[in-house]
Design a protein around this motif. Structure first.
Motif, mmCIF file in Angstrom:
data_model
loop_
_atom_site.group_PDB
_atom_site.id
_atom_site.type_symbol
_atom_site.label_atom_id
_atom_site.label_comp_id
_atom_site.label_asym_id
_atom_site.label_seq_id
_atom_site.Cartn_x
_atom_site.Cartn_y
_atom_site.Cartn_z
ATOM 1 N N UNK A 86 13.105 4.459 8.273
ATOM 2 C CA UNK A 86 11.750 4.889 8.639
ATOM 3 C C UNK A 86 10.789 3.708 8.695
ATOM 4 N N UNK A 87 9.801 3.841 9.555
ATOM 5 C CA UNK A 87 8.767 2.814 9.635
ATOM 6 C C UNK A 87 7.450 3.472 9.279
ATOM 7 N N UNK A 88 6.651 2.796 8.451
ATOM 8 C CA UNK A 88 5.390 3.332 7.983
ATOM 9 C C UNK A 88 4.258 2.520 8.569
ATOM 10 N N UNK A 89 3.129 3.187 8.869
ATOM 11 C CA UNK A 89 1.986 2.418 9.378
ATOM 12 C C UNK A 89 1.407 1.547 8.277
ATOM 13 N N UNK A 90 0.743 0.478 8.666
ATOM 14 C CA UNK A 90 0.134 -0.407 7.679
ATOM 15 C C UNK A 90 -1.050 0.308 7.043
ATOM 16 N N UNK A 91 -1.378 0.002 5.781
ATOM 17 C CA UNK A 91 -2.482 0.701 5.114
ATOM 18 C C UNK A 91 -3.829 0.357 5.727
ATOM 19 N N UNK A 92 -4.792 1.288 5.525
ATOM 20 C CA UNK A 92 -6.119 1.106 6.096
ATOM 21 C C UNK A 92 -6.936 0.091 5.319
ATOM 22 N N UNK A 93 -6.573 -0.204 4.108
ATOM 23 C CA UNK A 93 -7.333 -1.162 3.297
ATOM 24 C C UNK A 93 -6.691 -2.539 3.412
ATOM 25 N N UNK B 12 -4.992 -6.062 2.412
ATOM 26 C CA UNK B 12 -4.051 -6.443 1.369
ATOM 27 C C UNK B 12 -4.760 -7.338 0.344
ATOM 28 N N UNK B 13 -4.413 -7.233 -0.934
ATOM 29 C CA UNK B 13 -5.137 -7.994 -1.949
ATOM 30 C C UNK B 13 -4.858 -9.485 -1.855
ATOM 31 N N UNK B 14 -5.854 -10.263 -2.197
ATOM 32 C CA UNK B 14 -5.737 -11.718 -2.215
ATOM 33 C C UNK B 14 -5.688 -12.161 -3.656
ATOM 34 N N UNK B 15 -4.576 -12.656 -4.088
ATOM 35 C CA UNK B 15 -4.418 -13.113 -5.464
ATOM 36 C C UNK B 15 -4.689 -14.607 -5.553
#
Length: 183
Positions: free
Chosen positions: A167-174, A176-179
């Motif tokens: 399965x392929x999932x769409x990328x999240x709407x938020x 990605x965190x920057x550490x």
């Protein structure tokens, strides 16, 4: 003078005492029940004869004085790492002294000197001789080869399940965190 008057006042009040409290009588006294009436049994009570032997009279156990003794034993077996010893002495007044020692797994020797009597009980003095080392057991597992299993050969199935794509999932709407790379 004020202290004297205050003390005299306390003595006069304390000597009068408190009146005994008067509690009311309970309104509902406990009811009186008649004694149960059982019929007289139809059989005659058995009459047992008195025993033909006298009741035993036990003599008082004699109090024996403590017996003096002395013993010791020791085990020293280097291949099995057993090193133990025990020594004990008692006198005719019940005073016991002794010591025992044992080799601990960390390489130290534990030595216990003790005294015991009726007044002070058991009193022990524990000492350790030597330095503690990391315990490494002498046991090493046998060097057996690891098993070599053959690849199982199954008969080919007459039906094979269809292959589905992962399965392929769409990328999240938020975002990605920057550490941070350094703290």
């Amino acid at each position: 003078m004020k202290v004297f008057i205050l003390a005299a006042l306390v003595v006069v009040v304390a000597s009068q005492g408190y009146p005994k409290p008067q509690y009311p009588k309970p309104q509902n006294p406990t009811p009186a029940y008649p004694a149960p009436a059982y019929p007289t049994p139809a059989y005659k009570a058995p009459a047992y004869p008195a025993p033909a032997y006298p009741s035993p009279a036990y003599a008082k156990t004699p109090e024996y004085a403590p017996m003096p003794y002395n013993f010791n034993w020791a085990v020293k077996d280097d291949p099995s790492y057993n090193d133990y010893a025990h020594q004990e002495t008692a006198d005719d007044k019940g005073y016991v002294t002794g010591s025992y020692r044992t080799l601990l797994p960390d390489g130290r020797t534990q030595i216990v000197d003790y005294k015991a009597d009726d007044y002070t009980g058991y009193v022990a003095d524990v000492k350790y001789d030597g330095e503690a080392k990391e315990y490494k057991p002498a046991y090493k597992p046998a060097g057996y080869p690891s098993p070599a299993y053959q690849k199982p050969s199954y008969p080919s199935p007459s039906y094979s399940a269809p292959k589905y794509p992962s399965p392929s999932y769409p990328s999240p709407a938020y975002p990605s965190p920057k550490y941070p790379t350094k703290y």
